[in-house]
Enzyme design. Structure first.
Site, PDB file in Angstrom:
ATOM      1  N   HIS A 140     -24.551 -15.990  29.404  1.00 19.23           N
ATOM      2  CA  HIS A 140     -24.587 -17.341  28.842  1.00 19.23           C
ATOM      3  C   HIS A 140     -24.851 -17.288  27.341  1.00 19.23           C
ATOM      4  O   HIS A 140     -25.528 -16.389  26.853  1.00 19.23           O
ATOM      5  CB  HIS A 140     -25.650 -18.210  29.523  1.00 19.23           C
ATOM      6  CG  HIS A 140     -27.015 -17.600  29.542  1.00 19.23           C
ATOM      7  ND1 HIS A 140     -27.375 -16.646  30.465  1.00 19.23           N
ATOM      8  CD2 HIS A 140     -28.098 -17.801  28.757  1.00 19.23           C
ATOM      9  CE1 HIS A 140     -28.628 -16.285  30.248  1.00 19.23           C
ATOM     10  NE2 HIS A 140     -29.092 -16.962  29.207  1.00 19.23           N
ATOM     11  N   HIS A 155     -26.463 -19.671  24.252  1.00 16.50           N
ATOM     12  CA  HIS A 155     -27.294 -20.821  23.916  1.00 16.50           C
ATOM     13  C   HIS A 155     -26.694 -21.501  22.688  1.00 16.50           C
ATOM     14  O   HIS A 155     -26.401 -20.834  21.688  1.00 16.50           O
ATOM     15  CB  HIS A 155     -28.702 -20.380  23.533  1.00 16.50           C
ATOM     16  CG  HIS A 155     -29.462 -19.692  24.622  1.00 16.50           C
ATOM     17  ND1 HIS A 155     -30.437 -20.314  25.356  1.00 16.50           N
ATOM     18  CD2 HIS A 155     -29.408 -18.416  25.101  1.00 16.50           C
ATOM     19  CE1 HIS A 155     -30.962 -19.458  26.225  1.00 16.50           C
ATOM     20  NE2 HIS A 155     -30.345 -18.292  26.091  1.00 16.50           N
TER      21      HIS A 155
HETATM   22  P1  AMP Z   1     -32.091 -16.341  28.799  1.00 18.67           P
HETATM   23  O1  AMP Z   1     -33.532 -16.008  28.575  1.00 18.67           O
HETATM   24  O2  AMP Z   1     -31.213 -16.125  27.637  1.00 18.67           O
HETATM   25  O3  AMP Z   1     -31.624 -15.659  30.054  1.00 18.67           O
HETATM   26  O4  AMP Z   1     -32.058 -17.905  28.980  1.00 18.67           O
HETATM   27  C1  AMP Z   1     -32.095 -18.584  30.181  1.00 18.67           C
HETATM   28  C2  AMP Z   1     -32.141 -20.039  29.817  1.00 18.67           C
HETATM   29  O5  AMP Z   1     -31.877 -20.761  30.986  1.00 18.67           O
HETATM   30  C3  AMP Z   1     -33.498 -20.522  29.286  1.00 18.67           C
HETATM   31  O6  AMP Z   1     -33.287 -21.148  28.031  1.00 18.67           O
HETATM   32  C4  AMP Z   1     -33.959 -21.517  30.347  1.00 18.67           C
HETATM   33  O7  AMP Z   1     -34.626 -22.616  29.794  1.00 18.67           O
HETATM   34  C5  AMP Z   1     -32.652 -21.923  30.994  1.00 18.67           C
HETATM   35  N1  AMP Z   1     -32.700 -22.332  32.390  1.00 18.67           N
HETATM   36  C6  AMP Z   1     -33.383 -21.759  33.404  1.00 18.67           C
HETATM   37  N2  AMP Z   1     -33.134 -22.400  34.565  1.00 18.67           N
HETATM   38  C7  AMP Z   1     -32.264 -23.400  34.277  1.00 18.67           C
HETATM   39  C8  AMP Z   1     -31.628 -24.421  35.052  1.00 18.67           C
HETATM   40  N3  AMP Z   1     -31.819 -24.544  36.365  1.00 18.67           N
HETATM   41  N4  AMP Z   1     -30.792 -25.291  34.426  1.00 18.67           N
HETATM   42  C9  AMP Z   1     -30.584 -25.179  33.089  1.00 18.67           C
HETATM   43  N5  AMP Z   1     -31.151 -24.257  32.310  1.00 18.67           N
HETATM   44  C10 AMP Z   1     -31.982 -23.374  32.885  1.00 18.67           C
END
Ligand code: AMP
Length: 140
Positions: free
Chosen positions: A104, A106
């Site tokens: 993903h 951001h």
């Molecule tokens: P990363 O640390 O780059 O893997 O980021 C994961 C991101 O996913 C974090 O910014 C979380 O806030 C976000 N996140 C976790 N669970 C969910 C969810 N169910 N829906 C949307 N975002 C999420």
């Protein structure tokens, strides 16, 4: 060695429609939705539909479609949230800060003089996420 993809991750469940998300954009290759723990108002995630754990095991074709969508959503977010700039972030493996193991990007709206909130910090109010999703959809 990079670990293998596990389809029990939360983004895989969102892609399968097993858990809800504030979806803002979708095409054959990607899905974009609001981050539930935003580091700034309007923080959005863009993910490929093709599974990969992160950037390191993604196919070039996956990245090609994904980056087009990242740019598309970033431009819309800048307008929708009247941002001064956009930070794009992407983490690979726990040592680099990755917490969800489906690739993903951001997309984080930025404002002059305002620092980012912590990564995976505090859950945002559902009404705010919903209103932000609506604002962003209107630009996409
Ligand atoms: P990363 O640390 O780059 O893997 O980021 C994961 C991101 O996913 C974090 O910014 C979380 O806030 C976000 N996140 C976790 N669970 C969910 C969810 N169910 N829906 C949307 N975002 C999420």
């Amino acid at each position: 060695m990079t670990a293998v993809y596990d389809d029990n991750n939360i983004f895989s469940k969102i892609l399968r429609g097993e858990i809800p998300a504030h979806r803002v954009y979708e095409n054959d290759d990607v899905l974009a939705f609001m981050d539930v723990m935003p580091q700034s108002n309007g923080h959005t995630l863009v993910i490929p539909k093709t599974p990969s754990r992160n950037l390191l095991d993604a196919a070039p074709e996956t990245l090609s479609a994904l980056m087009k969508a990242v740019q598309h959503v970033a431009k819309a977010a800048k307008t929708a949230f009247e941002a001064d700039g956009i930070t794009i972030m992407q983490f690979n493996e726990p040592a680099a800060g990755q917490t969800v193991y489906h690739l993903h990007f951001h997309i984080i709206p930025r404002y002059e003089g305002i620092d980012l909130k912590p990564h995976s910090g505090k859950m945002e109010d559902n009404g705010i996420l919903s209103a932000n999703a609506e604002k962003l959809r209107a630009q996409l």
